[in-house]
Motif scaffolding. Structure first.
Motif, mmCIF file in Angstrom:
data_model
loop_
_atom_site.group_PDB
_atom_site.id
_atom_site.type_symbol
_atom_site.label_atom_id
_atom_site.label_comp_id
_atom_site.label_asym_id
_atom_site.label_seq_id
_atom_site.Cartn_x
_atom_site.Cartn_y
_atom_site.Cartn_z
ATOM 1 N N ASP A 174 48.770 34.277 44.183
ATOM 2 C CA ASP A 174 48.196 32.938 44.233
ATOM 3 C C ASP A 174 46.674 33.002 44.295
ATOM 4 O O ASP A 174 45.979 32.245 43.610
ATOM 5 N N ASP B 206 44.856 33.927 40.854
ATOM 6 C CA ASP B 206 45.090 33.047 39.708
ATOM 7 C C ASP B 206 46.310 33.475 38.898
ATOM 8 O O ASP B 206 46.351 33.312 37.679
ATOM 9 N N LYS C 35 47.533 36.409 38.086
ATOM 10 C CA LYS C 35 47.575 37.662 37.331
ATOM 11 C C LYS C 35 48.453 38.669 38.054
ATOM 12 O O LYS C 35 48.303 38.912 39.244
ATOM 13 N N PRO D 117 35.478 32.460 38.959
ATOM 14 C CA PRO D 117 36.162 31.184 38.792
ATOM 15 C C PRO D 117 35.319 30.028 39.311
ATOM 16 O O PRO D 117 34.482 30.200 40.183
ATOM 17 N N GLN E 224 38.581 25.492 40.819
ATOM 18 C CA GLN E 224 39.748 26.361 40.802
ATOM 19 C C GLN E 224 39.955 27.037 42.137
ATOM 20 O O GLN E 224 41.074 27.205 42.604
ATOM 21 N N VAL E 225 38.862 27.411 42.797
ATOM 22 C CA VAL E 225 38.965 28.124 44.065
ATOM 23 C C VAL E 225 39.468 27.216 45.172
ATOM 24 O O VAL E 225 40.324 27.577 45.968
ATOM 25 N N SER F 145 41.464 24.808 45.328
ATOM 26 C CA SER F 145 42.872 24.437 45.383
ATOM 27 C C SER F 145 43.685 25.380 46.242
ATOM 28 O O SER F 145 44.764 25.016 46.709
ATOM 29 N N THR F 146 43.233 26.582 46.460
ATOM 30 C CA THR F 146 44.009 27.569 47.223
ATOM 31 C C THR F 146 43.303 28.016 48.497
ATOM 32 O O THR F 146 43.759 28.937 49.149
#
Length: 504
Positions: free
Chosen positions: A62, A65, A67, A346, A350-351, A353-354
């Protein structure tokens, strides 16, 4: 960014336990373009169950991203294997060769078998050759009914080089890189470190590692290696592309090429097939297929597929075909000087959100710290920044209170603000009686009386001592009772409670 560039191979190890809470410390690591260990993350776990390892891998995926690595190296823990099969089932799993050799010595107790097992484990051969050699070795040492030998043979596709050849592991066969990190972290961590200190010390260790890598990066960027082989064009091209360490490995392959000679060269419709022999080793032969249309090659040794640098057999084909540089299809981005260049940071959206509350707190603290620095240089800027800070704080406090009131409708309304999302777990006692057993796992010795050596009481409550004192007191009314063999203060020391360590 490190994981985006070098996260194709993951080393997952949990052998390190050094903190005040006696919790497993997991290091998730890989190999950088300088062939140095790079740390992707760490975890301080409550236990070593399959559910906990599953959580660790899910959080890693998570945070990175989504991967997933193509291969994983572990020490063979059963719960860890189950978690890997659940979270990243398509990756290739390799068992640590060092742990396997140690287990062979522990379970078989035949030194000669351990030596032969280690050699066969790393032997590059065909699968049928490996199976024949294994059967002969087991028969030689009469281990047909040994449970460990039977069990490890069922897992041969996870440790035998014959089965793993052609799968990318970036040159790693064991978890020794991570265990080397354990010794490195010993400089910064000890068993008295608390959680808030633990994280800070961990960051210090990572900072020292990054300084060492920056030094290696500077050496690669600001110097040029000495060219020593006859294939000067290929060697120079490799020096321009690869980092210093990877170039030295490629240079070693060029030197090995000097022992090869062409046995035959066969022209096919769309490709040429080369068969090479080695000087003073006439039974060893290798076959390389070369496709001139797209300048691609395929060697039977599969070293490029396993390590992603051209092997000496491919270099021999490059020399025979008069190639002046390495084909770009055989230059892997992860080993080059620009290994991280394609991996952009990133975006903040994007960062966020987690992110956890603790991480968000740290990011905001850094942002306002920078603003405070610039605003503190002038009185006008200082007053304006302070006014804005008061207004923004009041606004955020109201928003926080409204959210908490909504949450409190189904829970407790007495919710105090909490600045950090992580608290200290219970500290484990490291002195005295640990859970009713000694440090060696043996039951503690019963406490005996210092006078009569009986179990169940001390000298203070000893009836024999009391009766002896009364007899001697009646025999000598003029002198008080005194027994020079007894320490009058020892009972007080024995009866002191065993206070836990001061948490401060």
């Amino acid at each position: 960014m490190d994981y985006a560039a070098f996260g194709d191979v993951l080393v997952f190890d949990t052998t390190y336990r050094t903190n005040a809470y006696k919790k497993p410390f997991v290091i998730l690591a890989g190999v950088s373009n300088h062939f140095m260990t790079t740390i992707f993350g760490c975890a301080l776990l409550p236990d070593e169950t399959m559910e906990t390892y599953t959580w660790v891998l899910e959080m890693l995926m998570d945070a990175m991203d989504g991967k997933r690595p193509i291969s994983v190296v572990t020490d063979g823990d059963r719960a860890m294997r189950q978690a890997i099969n659940r979270v990243i089932p398509n990756c290739r799993h390799r068992l640590c060769s060092w742990h396997l050799e140690k287990n062979a010595s522990t379970n078989v107790h035949i030194p000669e078998f351990t030596t032969d097992f280690a050699q066969l484990m790393l032997k590059k051969c065909k699968i049928d050759e490996f199976d024949n050699a294994w059967a002969a070795m087991v028969k030689q040492y009469k281990l047909e009914n040994n449970n460990w030998v039977l069990d490890i043979h069922l897992q041969r596709d996870n440790w035998a080089e014959a089965y793993l050849c052609g799968h990318m592991f970036a040159g790693m066969r064991s978890t020794q890189r991570v265990e080397g990190m354990n010794a490195y972290f010993n400089i910064f961590l000890n068993q008295k470190v608390r959680l808030y200190e633990f994280v800070a010390q961990y960051d210090r260790a990572l900072a020292r590692m990054r300084v060492n890598e920056a030094e290696t990066e500077s050496k690669t960027e600001n110097s040029f290696p000495v060219l020593t082989t006859p294939l000067r064009s290929l060697e120079k091209h490799a020096a321009e592309l690869f980092t210093r360490k990877i170039f030295s490995l490629f240079q070693h392959e060029i030197r090995k090429e000097g022992k090869l000679f062409v046995i035959e060269r066969v022209q096919r419709e769309d490709h040429r097939t080369y068969r090479f022999g080695e000087y003073k080793a006439p039974t060893c032969t290798w076959t390389v297929e070369y496709f001139p249309a797209d300048i691609t090659m395929k060697c039977c040794c599969l070293k490029f597929e396993s390590f992603s640098i051209p092997c000496c057999h491919m270099i021999a084909v490059m020399k025979s075909e008069q190639l002046m540089c390495i084909p770009l299809s055989y230059v892997l981005q992860r080993w080059t000087r620009r290994g991280r260049s394609k991996c952009q940071q990133p975006s903040l959206t994007q960062v966020c959100s987690t992110l956890t509350q603790t991480a968000q707190f740290g990011i905001l603290s850094s942002c306002f710290s920078e603003m405070s620095y610039y605003a503190s240089h002038a009185d006008k800027d200082f007053e304006e920044a302070r006014e804005i800070a008061f207004q923004l704080t009041s606004q955020m406090k109201k928003c926080w209170a409204m959210r908490k009131e909504g949450d409190a409708e189904v829970g407790d309304r007495n919710i105090a603000p909490k600045l950090y999302g992580v608290g200290d777990p219970n500290v484990v006692k490291t002195k005295g009686n640990l859970g009713g057993t000694s440090s060696m796992g043996k039951p503690p010795k019963p406490r005996r009386c210092g006078y009569c050596r009986s179990i169940g009481h001390t000298k203070r409550t000893c009836k024999k001592l009391a009766s002896s004192s009364q007899r001697e007191g009646s025999n000598s009314d003029s002198e008080p009772f005194m027994n020079t063999e007894l320490d009058p203060h020892k009972d007080d020391i024995d009866e002191l409670p065993n206070y836990p360590n001061d948490p401060m």
